[in-house]
Write an enzyme that holds these catalytic residues in place. Structure first.
Site, PDB file in Angstrom:
ATOM      1  N   GLU A   1       0.823  -1.205   0.000  1.00 28.41           N
ATOM      2  CA  GLU A   1       0.000   0.000   0.000  1.00 28.41           C
ATOM      3  C   GLU A   1       0.856   1.253   0.000  1.00 28.41           C
ATOM      4  O   GLU A   1       0.531   2.249  -0.653  1.00 28.41           O
ATOM      5  CB  GLU A   1      -0.936  -0.015   1.224  1.00 28.41           C
ATOM      6  CG  GLU A   1      -1.989   1.076   1.238  1.00 28.41           C
ATOM      7  CD  GLU A   1      -1.608   2.332   2.005  1.00 28.41           C
ATOM      8  OE1 GLU A   1      -2.436   3.244   2.094  1.00 28.41           O
ATOM      9  OE2 GLU A   1      -0.463   2.402   2.519  1.00 28.41           O
TER      10      GLU A   1
ATOM     11  N   HIS B   1       4.574   7.215   9.953  1.00 27.87           N
ATOM     12  CA  HIS B   1       5.697   7.037   9.023  1.00 27.87           C
ATOM     13  C   HIS B   1       7.031   7.421   9.659  1.00 27.87           C
ATOM     14  O   HIS B   1       7.933   7.917   8.964  1.00 27.87           O
ATOM     15  CB  HIS B   1       5.485   7.832   7.735  1.00 27.87           C
ATOM     16  CG  HIS B   1       4.476   7.221   6.809  1.00 27.87           C
ATOM     17  ND1 HIS B   1       4.470   7.450   5.455  1.00 27.87           N
ATOM     18  CD2 HIS B   1       3.427   6.391   7.038  1.00 27.87           C
ATOM     19  CE1 HIS B   1       3.458   6.788   4.900  1.00 27.87           C
ATOM     20  NE2 HIS B   1       2.815   6.139   5.846  1.00 27.87           N
TER      21      HIS B   1
END
Length: 340
Positions: A199, A310
């Site tokens: 993804e 992230h």
């Protein structure tokens, strides 16, 4: 907590095997079938007493952002590429593990003492960083790592404060954990549970999975951006930790079905489940590939707000996790009664 095993596993985009194996082992006793498709997605099927209003697919992506080794220099230091969207500012001095043997390493750079003054105000470029695995030569390093090996952050799961969890890869092992719990539960509705690959590098696995399942309705489970710091006006805050699951309005890849979203809100309110809206159009998720696959389908994204996404370490609220699971269960249970 199962989430601990998932977050501490290594699974950068394109290298999800360790995560995939953990998930398959966990869900196999609770589903009717489970298989791996040609690109690496896990597609599980759980029958129900009565079919839902259409074919239901619930998804979460297995991969995390990471690094890939591109060069080993004469001193045994590893040069690397990023895999997925990583902020360069968070990399210096972080610990990582490299390759299938999980060789320990530290991301290094030129020390500040040797930098010119104009370098102090610049973010170090990826080409100015390296991974130090303790080798003293290229030949020594090549005995334990290779070009193309993956590296991921070396972060341990930990619970802290009154209600918090900190770990790496909460985007999107938190969605995977919720989907695993859903598949292990005693819900009566027939569902296809899909754990997708890659993804983070362009929604790669979701399209083929949707093409195979051909859903009428898809629910995407995610960890999403959360930043509610004091210097922001309320309209700039995408989600707030502790306010429950975030229901998406729009993002870069999808304009979510308004009628389906309204119905989900009604389900939440009927079941006294706290919820919020994801108030930003930034980012995207697997819905971008799923809702346009084959003849298309209705989608929604229900996410756990995740701070410092992230990065080597993210933070979520257990309250948000529990209420996201509760909302997804309630939505799935009511789908058999509703024609959407």
């Amino acid at each position: 907590m199962f989430l601990k095993r998932l977050t501490e596993a290594c699974g950068a985009s394109g290298n999800e095997k360790e995560v995939r194996d953990i998930i398959i082992h966990e869900i196999s006793p609770f589903v009717d079938s489970v298989r791996i498709d040609g690109i690496g997605n896990v597609i599980a099927y759980k029958s129900g007493k009565t079919p839902a209003a259409g074919r239901v697919m619930v998804t979460a992506h297995m991969d995390e952002v990471g690094l890939m080794i591109k060069e080993i220099d004469s001193a045994g230091l590893l040069k690397f590429l990023t895999v997925g969207g990583i902020d360069k500012r968070v990399l210096v001095s972080k610990t990582v593990v490299v390759g299938k043997d999980k060789i320990k390493g530290v991301i290094g750079s030129k020390p500040i003492h040797l930098q010119k003054r104009n370098e102090w105000t610049k973010v170090l470029d990826i080409n100015e960083l390296y991974i130090d695995i303790g080798a003293s030569s290229r030949e020594e390093a090549e005995k334990i790592v290779s070009i193309g090996d993956y590296a991921v952050f070396d972060t341990q799961y930990e619970e802290f404060g009154d209600d918090r969890i900190k770990a790496k890869a909460l985007d999107n092992r938190v969605g995977c954990a919720i989907l695993v719990e859903l598949l292990k539960s005693s819900i009566d509705t027939e569902i296809h549970g899909v754990f997708t690959v890659m993804e983070e590098v362009g929604l790669v696995g979701a399209g083929p999975a949707a093409y195979t399942v051909e859903p009428d309705v898809a629910i995407i489970l995610e960890g999403t951006i959360c930043y509610e710091m004091p210097d922001l006006d309320t309209y700039d805050i995408p989600t707030v930790m502790g306010n429950g699951p975030a229901i998406s309005l729009v993002d870069r890849a999808t304009i979510y079905d308004a009628a389906f979203r309204k119905w989900i809100v009604e389900v939440a309110e009927k079941n006294n489940i706290k919820y919020q809206y994801r108030k930003t159009s930034m980012g995207g998720n697997d819905s971008g590939s799923i809702h346009t696959s084959k003849t298309g389908c209705i989608t929604t994204a229900i996410s756990v707000p995740t701070r410092y996404i992230h990065s080597p370490l993210s933070v979520i609220s257990k309250f948000d996790y529990d209420n996201t699971l509760a909302l997804v269960k309630a939505v799935i249970s009511d789908l058999e009664k509703e024609a959407l």
